[in-house]
Design an enzyme around this catalytic site. Structure first.
Site, mmCIF file in Angstrom:
data_model
loop_
_atom_site.group_PDB
_atom_site.id
_atom_site.type_symbol
_atom_site.label_atom_id
_atom_site.label_comp_id
_atom_site.label_asym_id
_atom_site.label_seq_id
_atom_site.Cartn_x
_atom_site.Cartn_y
_atom_site.Cartn_z
ATOM 1 N N LEU A 63 -0.462 46.838 71.681
ATOM 2 C CA LEU A 63 -1.057 47.926 72.473
ATOM 3 C C LEU A 63 -0.162 48.303 73.647
ATOM 4 O O LEU A 63 -0.397 49.302 74.322
ATOM 5 C CB LEU A 63 -2.454 47.543 72.967
ATOM 6 N N ASP A 152 5.044 36.152 69.595
ATOM 7 C CA ASP A 152 5.449 37.200 68.646
ATOM 8 C C ASP A 152 6.305 38.270 69.320
ATOM 9 O O ASP A 152 6.170 38.552 70.506
ATOM 10 C CB ASP A 152 4.223 37.879 68.031
ATOM 11 N N ASN A 278 11.117 44.214 61.960
ATOM 12 C CA ASN A 278 11.356 42.767 61.818
ATOM 13 C C ASN A 278 10.054 42.042 61.504
ATOM 14 O O ASN A 278 9.083 42.249 62.230
ATOM 15 C CB ASN A 278 11.914 42.176 63.114
ATOM 16 N N ASP A 305 0.817 44.839 62.182
ATOM 17 C CA ASP A 305 1.972 44.773 63.093
ATOM 18 C C ASP A 305 2.266 46.178 63.625
ATOM 19 O O ASP A 305 3.421 46.609 63.679
ATOM 20 C CB ASP A 305 3.211 44.157 62.423
HETATM 21 O O1 DOR Z 1 9.511 45.146 64.260
HETATM 22 C C1 DOR Z 1 8.901 44.523 65.102
HETATM 23 N N1 DOR Z 1 8.517 45.109 66.265
HETATM 24 N N2 DOR Z 1 8.607 43.237 64.882
HETATM 25 C C2 DOR Z 1 8.057 42.461 65.832
HETATM 26 O O2 DOR Z 1 7.766 41.330 65.564
HETATM 27 C C3 DOR Z 1 7.800 43.013 67.178
HETATM 28 C C4 DOR Z 1 7.616 44.464 67.140
HETATM 29 C C5 DOR Z 1 7.623 45.093 68.503
HETATM 30 O O3 DOR Z 1 7.010 44.548 69.417
HETATM 31 O O4 DOR Z 1 8.167 46.199 68.628
#
Ligand code: DOR
Length: 429
Positions: A63, A152, A278, A305
């Site tokens: 968020l 994360d 990712n 995600d």
């Molecule tokens: O692609 C990603 N973006 N993987 C993640 O684990 C974090 C996320 C981000 O916070 O932008």
């Protein structure tokens, strides 16, 4: 206010039921479920031909508040959630500052109560500042309401810190959520390492980097006898490691994203930054293994995600673009189109993975349709045909790997705490 949902196909994975009936909502809870219900003064929703499900729950959402509001905030993010049929989202702590103390946890909960249109659960950081050096105030954060603990956004390199974090978080019977990719091995890559990355001449992130990290994380959870939830599983090897760990009785659960379940690294041939994420989109054999894992219960749930970035941040050369993209407003439709309409999952399995399982795993109140349960309900039109147009998203993240896709199915009505907050794609509050 009373709401009477009439004649819908009520799907409730919690007791494995799928039958046509009515639901009466009164005083923010489900007051009755049955046939031919009536209620004086109730607003009636004709749900004939529609699926009535417990509200969708997404345990992996960025968020971006506090501090990264150019990408998203609680208002825009929860409106995107409502549009996508989600009634509860859990937000990740990789913000500015990082959510690593109880003041911030309490602050987000409070802001979400006043500004958010869906329920918001908070995930606290495992390490202070996400620096991977010192444990954050885990106990305080859980007491303030954090439902899980996670670094994360990146991999937690320190095996020692993860061990302590698992032991400590486990004392509160809460899971640690890991982003499992060995950073030293994967860190310099921009996409999945394989024939496509070789052809494009782009440095890859090998699947074995994920396998190694998942193996370590599982071994630590097993040693600590503590709950571990593995975020956005994307490799075939990780699926097998989780499958074997579950057989041994390790307290491990896992999620997969709609993008990893449906897209491959072939998409990267266009160098479109909307596909950069990712862990990266992998090759077809990994996608097949993920779907098999979802089907046999190795992968417990689907999580988006949802990782929005400001348009101009993503609108750069591939190498410089941040990873991640919006997911809340396409997730259900992508899952219905690519997994349900293709016969890979049944409707009850879709609802299990997107509502009942996250509620059960994280001990949340929703995810079930029963008398007395919170009136969080998603009404789904599984046949509705539409085309993804990112500009129309409620999220600030206007990049999606599904841009321009023709999808079949969507959430038609989202009900949170007994109030209709989204109808026909329009957020009402
Ligand atoms: O692609 C990603 N973006 N993987 C993640 O684990 C974090 C996320 C981000 O916070 O932008």
């Amino acid at each position: 206010m009373k709401l009477l949902i009439k004649g819908g196909r009520i799907i409730n994975p919690a007791d494995n039921t799928d039958e046509v009936g009515d639901i009466l909502i009164e005083d923010k809870v489900i007051a009755a479920i049955g046939q031919n219900l009536s209620a004086d003064g109730a607003q009636v929703i004709d749900a004939a031909g529609l699926v009535v499900a417990p509200g969708l729950i997404d345990m992996h959402v960025h968020l971006r508040e506090p501090g990264l509001e150019a990408k998203e905030d609680i208002v825009s993010g929860t409106r995107a959630a409502a549009a996508g049929g989600f009634t509860t989202v859990a937000c990740m702590p990789n913000t500015k500052p990082v959510v690593d103390n109880s003041i911030l946890v309490a602050g987000i909960i409070q802001r979400a109560q006043t500004e958010g249109v869906v329920n918001v659960k908070v995930i606290g950081a495992l390490s202070k500042g996400l620096e991977g050096k010192e444990l954050a105030e885990i106990g305080d954060m859980i007491q303030a309401g954090a439902v899980a603990i996670s670094d994360d956004g990146g991999h937690l390199d320190s095996t020692r810190l993860l061990k302590t974090g698992l032991e400590y978080t486990g004392m509160f019977e809460r899971p640690v959520i890991t982003h499992s990719e060995d950073e030293e091995l994967a860190g310099e890559g921009y996409m999945h390492e394989g024939s496509v990355s070789a052809m494009l001449g782009v440095k890859g992130r090998p699947a074995v980097a994920e396998d190694i990290a998942v193996a370590r994380d599982i071994m630590l959870a097993e040693y600590a006898n503590a709950p571990l939830h593995i975020a956005h599983v994307s490799s075939k090897g990780a699926v097998e490691l989780i499958r074997q760990a579950k057989k041994r009785g390790v307290k491990v659960t896992a999620e997969a994203t709609p993008h990893h379940l449906t897209l491959t690294d072939e998409e990267l041939k266009t160098f479109n930054t909307a596909f950069k994420v990712n862990p990266p989109l992998r090759s077809a054999e990994h996608v097949e293994a993920l779907i098999a894992g979802l089907k046999d219960g190795t992968i417990d749930m689907i999580a988006t995600d949802h990782a929005p970035h400001a348009f101009e941040e993503k609108d750069v050369e591939f190498r410089y673009a941040p990873s991640g993209f919006a997911g809340l407003e396409t997730a259900l439709a992508v899952v219905l189109t690519e997994l349900y309409h293709t016969g890979k999952l049944t409707l009850i399995e879709v609802i299990e993975k997107m509502s009942a399982a996250p509620a059960r795993t994280f001990g949340l109140p929703g995810g079930v349709l029963k008398v007395g349960a919170p009136a969080d309900v998603t009404i789904i039109d599984s046949e509705y045909k539409w085309t993804v147009d990112c500009i129309k998203f409620y999220t600030r993240g206007k990049h999606s790997p599904f841009e321009g896709r023709n999808l079949r199915g969507r959430s038609l009505i989202t009900i949170v705490n007994g109030s209709i907050i989204m109808q026909n794609g329009e957020v009402l509050t």
